[in-house]
Design an enzyme around this catalytic site. Structure first.
Site, PDB file in Angstrom:
ATOM      1  N   LYS A 180       0.842  -1.204   0.000  1.00 37.09           N
ATOM      2  CA  LYS A 180       0.000   0.000   0.000  1.00 37.09           C
ATOM      3  C   LYS A 180       0.882   1.262   0.000  1.00 37.09           C
ATOM      4  O   LYS A 180       0.561   2.261  -0.654  1.00 37.09           O
ATOM      5  CB  LYS A 180      -0.928  -0.028   1.216  1.00 37.09           C
ATOM      6  CG  LYS A 180      -1.701   1.243   1.474  1.00 37.09           C
ATOM      7  CD  LYS A 180      -2.844   1.485   0.497  1.00 37.09           C
ATOM      8  CE  LYS A 180      -3.391   2.894   0.619  1.00 37.09           C
ATOM      9  NZ  LYS A 180      -4.795   3.041   0.721  1.00 37.09           N
ATOM     10  N   LYS A 225      -1.081  11.260   6.455  1.00 36.38           N
ATOM     11  CA  LYS A 225      -0.817  10.098   7.332  1.00 36.38           C
ATOM     12  C   LYS A 225      -0.098   9.020   6.521  1.00 36.38           C
ATOM     13  O   LYS A 225       0.906   8.458   6.944  1.00 36.38           O
ATOM     14  CB  LYS A 225      -2.134   9.547   7.889  1.00 36.38           C
ATOM     15  CG  LYS A 225      -1.963   8.213   8.610  1.00 36.38           C
ATOM     16  CD  LYS A 225      -3.289   7.567   8.964  1.00 36.38           C
ATOM     17  CE  LYS A 225      -4.071   7.029   7.793  1.00 36.38           C
ATOM     18  NZ  LYS A 225      -3.992   5.625   7.509  1.00 36.38           N
TER      19      LYS A 225
HETATM   20  P1  NAP Z   1     -13.007   7.099   8.740  1.00 39.14           P
HETATM   21  O1  NAP Z   1     -14.148   7.480   7.857  1.00 39.14           O
HETATM   22  O2  NAP Z   1     -12.391   8.130   9.621  1.00 39.14           O
HETATM   23  O3  NAP Z   1     -13.498   5.872   9.636  1.00 39.14           O
HETATM   24  C1  NAP Z   1     -12.708   5.299  10.641  1.00 39.14           C
HETATM   25  C2  NAP Z   1     -13.556   4.319  11.427  1.00 39.14           C
HETATM   26  O4  NAP Z   1     -12.739   3.717  12.429  1.00 39.14           O
HETATM   27  C3  NAP Z   1     -14.733   4.986  12.165  1.00 39.14           C
HETATM   28  O5  NAP Z   1     -15.825   4.112  12.102  1.00 39.14           O
HETATM   29  C4  NAP Z   1     -14.203   5.130  13.577  1.00 39.14           C
HETATM   30  O6  NAP Z   1     -15.216   5.111  14.563  1.00 39.14           O
HETATM   31  C5  NAP Z   1     -13.338   3.888  13.713  1.00 39.14           C
HETATM   32  N1  NAP Z   1     -12.255   4.097  14.682  1.00 39.14           N
HETATM   33  C6  NAP Z   1     -11.251   4.988  14.593  1.00 39.14           C
HETATM   34  N2  NAP Z   1     -10.452   4.898  15.658  1.00 39.14           N
HETATM   35  C7  NAP Z   1     -10.941   3.913  16.423  1.00 39.14           C
HETATM   36  C8  NAP Z   1     -10.539   3.338  17.658  1.00 39.14           C
HETATM   37  N3  NAP Z   1      -9.463   3.775  18.316  1.00 39.14           N
HETATM   38  N4  NAP Z   1     -11.277   2.346  18.148  1.00 39.14           N
HETATM   39  C9  NAP Z   1     -12.387   1.902  17.490  1.00 39.14           C
HETATM   40  N5  NAP Z   1     -12.810   2.409  16.324  1.00 39.14           N
HETATM   41  C10 NAP Z   1     -12.100   3.395  15.807  1.00 39.14           C
HETATM   42  O7  NAP Z   1     -11.801   6.490   7.898  1.00 39.14           O
HETATM   43  P2  NAP Z   1     -11.858   5.761   6.479  1.00 39.14           P
HETATM   44  O8  NAP Z   1     -11.776   6.773   5.396  1.00 39.14           O
HETATM   45  O9  NAP Z   1     -12.948   4.747   6.477  1.00 39.14           O
HETATM   46  O10 NAP Z   1     -10.425   5.042   6.472  1.00 39.14           O
HETATM   47  C11 NAP Z   1     -10.185   3.882   7.244  1.00 39.14           C
HETATM   48  C12 NAP Z   1      -8.795   3.351   6.885  1.00 39.14           C
HETATM   49  O11 NAP Z   1      -8.769   3.017   5.483  1.00 39.14           O
HETATM   50  C13 NAP Z   1      -7.672   4.362   7.120  1.00 39.14           C
HETATM   51  O12 NAP Z   1      -6.532   3.709   7.585  1.00 39.14           O
HETATM   52  C14 NAP Z   1      -7.457   4.957   5.734  1.00 39.14           C
HETATM   53  O13 NAP Z   1      -6.150   5.439   5.560  1.00 39.14           O
HETATM   54  C15 NAP Z   1      -7.728   3.744   4.856  1.00 39.14           C
HETATM   55  N6  NAP Z   1      -8.171   4.079   3.487  1.00 39.14           N
HETATM   56  C16 NAP Z   1      -9.076   5.086   3.266  1.00 39.14           C
HETATM   57  C17 NAP Z   1      -9.454   5.386   1.963  1.00 39.14           C
HETATM   58  C18 NAP Z   1     -10.450   6.482   1.676  1.00 39.14           C
HETATM   59  O14 NAP Z   1     -10.583   6.867   0.488  1.00 39.14           O
HETATM   60  N7  NAP Z   1     -11.170   7.013   2.651  1.00 39.14           N
HETATM   61  C19 NAP Z   1      -8.941   4.647   0.884  1.00 39.14           C
HETATM   62  C20 NAP Z   1      -8.069   3.605   1.142  1.00 39.14           C
HETATM   63  C21 NAP Z   1      -7.681   3.329   2.449  1.00 39.14           C
HETATM   64  P3  NAP Z   1     -16.255   6.344  14.755  1.00 39.14           P
HETATM   65  O15 NAP Z   1     -17.375   6.053  13.792  1.00 39.14           O
HETATM   66  O16 NAP Z   1     -16.646   6.264  16.168  1.00 39.14           O
HETATM   67  O17 NAP Z   1     -15.493   7.597  14.413  1.00 39.14           O
END
Ligand code: NAP
Length: 301
Positions: free
Chosen positions: A182, A250
């Site tokens: 990644k 990040k």
């Molecule tokens: P996001 O929308 O911020 O969602 C993160 C999720 O994780 C939320 O449901 C959050 O809970 C939960 N969470 C965060 N910290 C936590 C903890 N300490 N304990 C329990 N639950 C926790 O992020 P995302 O965009 O889905 O991205 C998730 C991952 O995929 C990241 O590592 C990101 O780099 C990767 N990613 C993202 C994309 C993209 O386009 N967005 C693409 C590829 C990869 P709450 O609902 O309570 O906040």
């Protein structure tokens, strides 16, 4: 679809990515347990999915989800979150049994993946680092590409679950190799983002008709996903986040640490990291990465 009705899936982290991924697991008929830090989201999703092909339950902790699942998937924010969800109090480590496969799809430092894998292995629980590419669209449409690190046998068990969420599943080696895959993706994504921003800013400053030059470029050797998707957003001045600057930052921090550890200079990725820092300093970290174009505009006359 090669899913077996007997394989129970679990999901922790119902954010931008996790929601669509979990929906796809339910749609493909996996009995599913859900949890989230903000439990209302898990309860709402379980209720949305009620009446589907298999039962869906919202459970209060990752430990409870692990106890109810054969394959547990997580998709949370950063390294400390992954450690909390898997190794912390009420983490999957407290509910998983020997033979359970834990798959983390978050993008984190390869060292975190290796640490979580080693701790779970002490309990006979397999861990795969399986970060994804494809964004929210790929998560919703079930077309993600998975970069996988860990034991091949564990991937054999988890594969039907990953196939329900993605189109390409690539095993790259032992624990941490998925995160390095990644990171490679992010090096290329950062470079193409800079190239598209720079090219579009040049065309604009030179007075070219922007729609026309964009159309011409997408038909030639300069074309890329970044030009098609992000270049179009630059034209439309749409800086809403599909992938936010703060997330790219990040990921680039992970990339640059891994580059140093592997003795490889990444001048283009470093430059993009610094340019995006300048947008963050202006309070624009929540905007999409295509906002880099506006920085080039500001630098131009
Ligand atoms: P996001 O929308 O911020 O969602 C993160 C999720 O994780 C939320 O449901 C959050 O809970 C939960 N969470 C965060 N910290 C936590 C903890 N300490 N304990 C329990 N639950 C926790 O992020 P995302 O965009 O889905 O991205 C998730 C991952 O995929 C990241 O590592 C990101 O780099 C990767 N990613 C993202 C994309 C993209 O386009 N967005 C693409 C590829 C990869 P709450 O609902 O309570 O906040």
């Amino acid at each position: 679809m090669s899913s077996t009705p007997n394989l129970r899936a679990g999901f922790a982290g119902l954010g931008t990515m996790g929601l669509g991924m979990a929906r796809n697991l339910a749609a493909k008929g996996f009995p599913l347990s859900l949890t989230n830090r903000t439990m209302e989201k898990a309860i709402r999703l379980a209720s949305d999915l009620a009446g589907g092909p298999a039962p869906v339950a919202a459970l209060p902790t990752p430990a409870a989800v692990a106890a109810a699942s054969d394959v547990v998937v997580s998709c949370v924010s950063d390294g400390p979150d992954v450690e909390e969800v898997h190794l912390g109090r009420n983490g999957t480590i407290e509910g998983a049994r020997p033979g359970t496969v834990v798959v983390d799809c978050s993008t984190v430092d390869p060292a975190v993946a290796r640490r979580v894998a080693a701790r779970l292995a002490e309990k006979g629980v397999a861990f795969l680092d399986a970060p994804v590419s494809g964004g929210q669209k790929g998560a919703n449409e079930g077309t993600l590409s998975f970069f996988v690190g860990g034991e091949a046998a564990a991937l054999g068990t988890a594969r039907p679950v990953l196939e329900a969420m993605g189109r390409r599943i690539t095993h790259l080696g032992p624990s941490g190799a998925g995160q390095l895959g990644k990171a490679t993706n992010q090096v290329i994504v950062a470079g193409t983002l800079a190239a598209v921003s720079e090219g579009m800013a040049f065309a604009k400053a030179a007075g070219l008709p922007m729609e026309a030059i964009h159309a011409a470029l997408t038909g030639g050797a300069a074309n890329s996903w970044a030009l098609e998707v992000l270049g179009k957003k630059m034209l439309d001045r749409d800086f809403k986040p599909a992938f936010a600057i703060k997330h790219q930052q990040k990921d680039l921090a992970i990339v640059l640490r891994a580059a140093r550890a592997n003795g490889v200079p990444l001048p283009a990725a470093s430059l993009v990291h610094q340019l995006l820092s300048s947008l963050e300093a202006k309070g624009r970290g929540e905007e999409g990465t295509q906002a880099l174009f506006t920085l080039y505009e500001e630098l131009s006359r």
